[in-house]
Design an enzyme around this catalytic site. Structure first.
Site, PDB file in Angstrom:
ATOM      1  N   LYS A 103       1.452  -1.161   0.050  1.00  0.00           N
ATOM      2  CA  LYS A 103      -0.001   0.020  -0.007  1.00  0.00           C
ATOM      3  C   LYS A 103       0.994   1.253  -0.101  1.00  0.00           C
ATOM      4  CE  LYS A 103      -4.051   2.117   2.523  1.00  0.00           C
ATOM      5  NZ  LYS A 103      -4.301   1.978   3.649  1.00  0.00           N
ATOM      6  N   SER A 178      -9.117   2.455   2.062  1.00  0.00           N
ATOM      7  CA  SER A 178      -8.392   3.028   1.924  1.00  0.00           C
ATOM      8  C   SER A 178      -7.368   2.354   0.561  1.00  0.00           C
ATOM      9  CB  SER A 178      -7.546   4.227   2.822  1.00  0.00           C
ATOM     10  OG  SER A 178      -7.180   3.941   2.974  1.00  0.00           O
ATOM     11  N   SER A 202     -10.270   0.245   6.361  1.00  0.00           N
ATOM     12  CA  SER A 202      -9.431  -0.233   4.911  1.00  0.00           C
ATOM     13  C   SER A 202      -8.969  -0.808   4.831  1.00  0.00           C
ATOM     14  CB  SER A 202      -9.016   1.030   5.472  1.00  0.00           C
ATOM     15  OG  SER A 202      -9.254   1.860   5.263  1.00  0.00           O
TER      16      SER A 202
END
Length: 511
Positions: A103, A178, A202
């Site tokens: 990420k 996210s 997330s």
């Protein structure tokens, strides 16, 4: 520096006029004599800061060679990659042969990092996050950085400044956020595994909407060192994988104490070999079906699928009972001040690292965030601007009153879950209240974007506040879209959570 050479001061001495203005703004009523004394004393402070700036700062190790990689061109499925690279870890290890997406709020040395936002565009960290080093030590190959939402601030997948991330199962729909790019890359088979981050769901939200396995571990089990935080009481890193076995394997690689670099962690935390324990079965385990976790669902098919699949755990010998915990309905409300006010103080005013905690501060990240926020605050996303305005208003009129209230109630919420988990080995519920939503049109109004990006966190966000481990696994499909089931366990009892998930996975895959 050689003696006698000019050395520019780190901190300029304030003038009496500046000190007078500060005294008036802070209502301190200092006299001219007081201010002159402060100015003279400041010379000692400046000398201390000068010396501090000359000391060699610690950094995080970078153990494996790499090139800067490349920005993906048109060959970027689902717009999930931010940057591509090919960093090979150790020759052998538990993750040998596995490919990874990281990420893009997690540092990989020498590889650009944007955290979904123009604010950080152009920043390249010089250090590897601790979890990244552990992944490479275990023999994995990092294939690139995955797009994520703007400063990780959205539950959907259309706020990234590199463009919306599309769901591999239906490209007109969101992946959830996210960790949006991570979800798409694992679900599509572009990589074997991904390292995601989770402050309000997330990891679990994209895992649910993309039909993969995602685990938010117990707070502090996996070191957050080297990742851009949002708020120290909510931050988690964790695995996103195709299977429960891969989830368990990755967790045992990245979990464990980080020598005091991360204040979220406890020393002497024991990390079991999860991958060797997951097939122990769940005969005799007690599973609580959380009523309120179904009550929040907006779509009847989500309720129907998860209830049906939970009942199938009886086939593995588990006892399944419904349990009610009304405070669960207030879980997102309790988290709201930490998410909004805490995030503003920590990430925005704290320039991406915050302060008042012991551990490793990535100074280059702090400087890049500060520079971006000072020069282009207008480039913050609509939902982050909303957060800033709301938090600043609350700060000016109510100071940190609601943050304190929220943290107080977090203790009550945590105890409530703990008491239920004394009677049950895990709690289960839908991960998300609905299936993957449609991506908004490019010219959508901010009000519509805010509604679409939030309000889907009711079953996931509470466990960021309380720190309980929570895993999402696919429970089936409706209208071609995945529906996730969330399994929540006792603190540091990831073993049981994984065992329940693995037992369900076996039953599901026998269909």
């Amino acid at each position: 520096m050689a003696e006698g050479l000019y050395q520019s001061p780190v901190v300029a001495c304030p003038s009496l006029a500046e000190l007078t203005r500060l005294s008036e703004e802070m209502r301190l009523q200092c006299t001219d004599e007081d201010l002159q004394a402060v100015r003279e004393e400041f010379q000692e402070v400046a000398a201390a800061l000068q010396r501090l700036s000359q000391l060699k700062q610690p950094s995080l190790p970078v153990k494996y060679p790499r090139t800067p990689g490349w920005k993906p061109d048109q060959n970027n499925p689902y717009n999930a990659w931010y940057w591509r690279c090919d960093i090979k870890g150790a020759d052998t290890g538990k993750l040998a042969g596995k490919t990874f997406a990281i990420k893009d709020n997690i540092a990989v040395a020498g590889v650009p990092m944007m955290n979904g936002s123009k604010i950080l565009e152009g920043y390249t960290p010089e250090f590897d996050a601790t979890a990244v080093t552990r992944i490479l030590d275990a023999g994995a190959t990092i294939a690139g950085k995955a797009n994520c939402e703007h400063l990780c601030g959205s539950a959907s997948s259309f706020t990234c400044d590199a463009g919306p991330v599309r769901n591999p199962l239906d490209e007109t729909r969101s992946t959830g956020g996210s960790s949006s790019g991570c979800g798409a890359l694992v679900a599509s088979g572009e990589v074997d595994m991904a390292l995601g981050g989770d402050q309000g769901g997330s990891i679990r939200m994209p895992s649910s909407w993309c039909g993969i396995v995602g685990l938010k571990p117990t707070f502090g089990l996996v070191p957050y060192t080297g990742a851009m935080p949002m708020e120290t009481t909510l931050d988690h890193l964790g695995p996103m994988t195709k299977t429960v076995a891969d989830c368990a394997l990755l967790l045992e690689v990245i979990a464990g104490y980080d020598d005091g670099r991360d204040p979220r962690q406890r020393p002497n935390t024991v990390v079991p070999e999860y991958s060797k324990l997951i097939d122990a079965g769940i005969s005799g385990k007690k599973i609580g079906v959380l009523k309120e976790g179904f009550d929040v669902c907006a779509e009847p098919d989500v309720v129907e699928i998860v209830r049906r699949e939970v009942d199938r755990l009886k086939e593995a010998g588990a006892e399944v009972e419904e349990v009610s915990l009304p405070i669960h309905l207030d879980g997102t409300i309790i988290r709201t001040p930490a998410m909004m006010y805490g995030e503003y103080k920590f990430m925005i005013q704290g320039n991406g690292t915050g302060m008042f905690w012991k551990g490793f501060y990535p100074l280059s990240l702090r400087e890049a965030t500060c520079r971006g926020l000072q020069t282009r605050p207008q480039d913050l996303s609509g939902d982050v601007k909303m957060m800033c305005l709301t938090a600043e208003y609350l700060d000016r009129h109510y100071q940190n009153k609601f943050y304190a209230m929220g943290q107080n109630m977090t203790m009550v919420l945590t105890k409530a879950y703990d008491q239920v988990l004394e009677q049950y080995d895990v709690l289960v519920m839908p991960t998300m209240s609905c299936k993957a939503s449609k991506l908004p049109l490019a010219k959508a109004r901010l009000s519509d974007i805010l509604k679409a990006a939030q309000r889907v966190e009711k079953n996931v966000a509470p466990f960021n506040s309380t720190g309980h481990p929570a895993l999402s696994i696919n429970a089936g499909f409706s209208e071609g879209l995945p529906v996730g089931m969330q399994i929540v366990g006792r603190h540091f009892d990831e073993t049981t959570v994984l065992q329940v998930a693995r037992s369900y996975e076996k039953i599901r895959d026998m269909k």
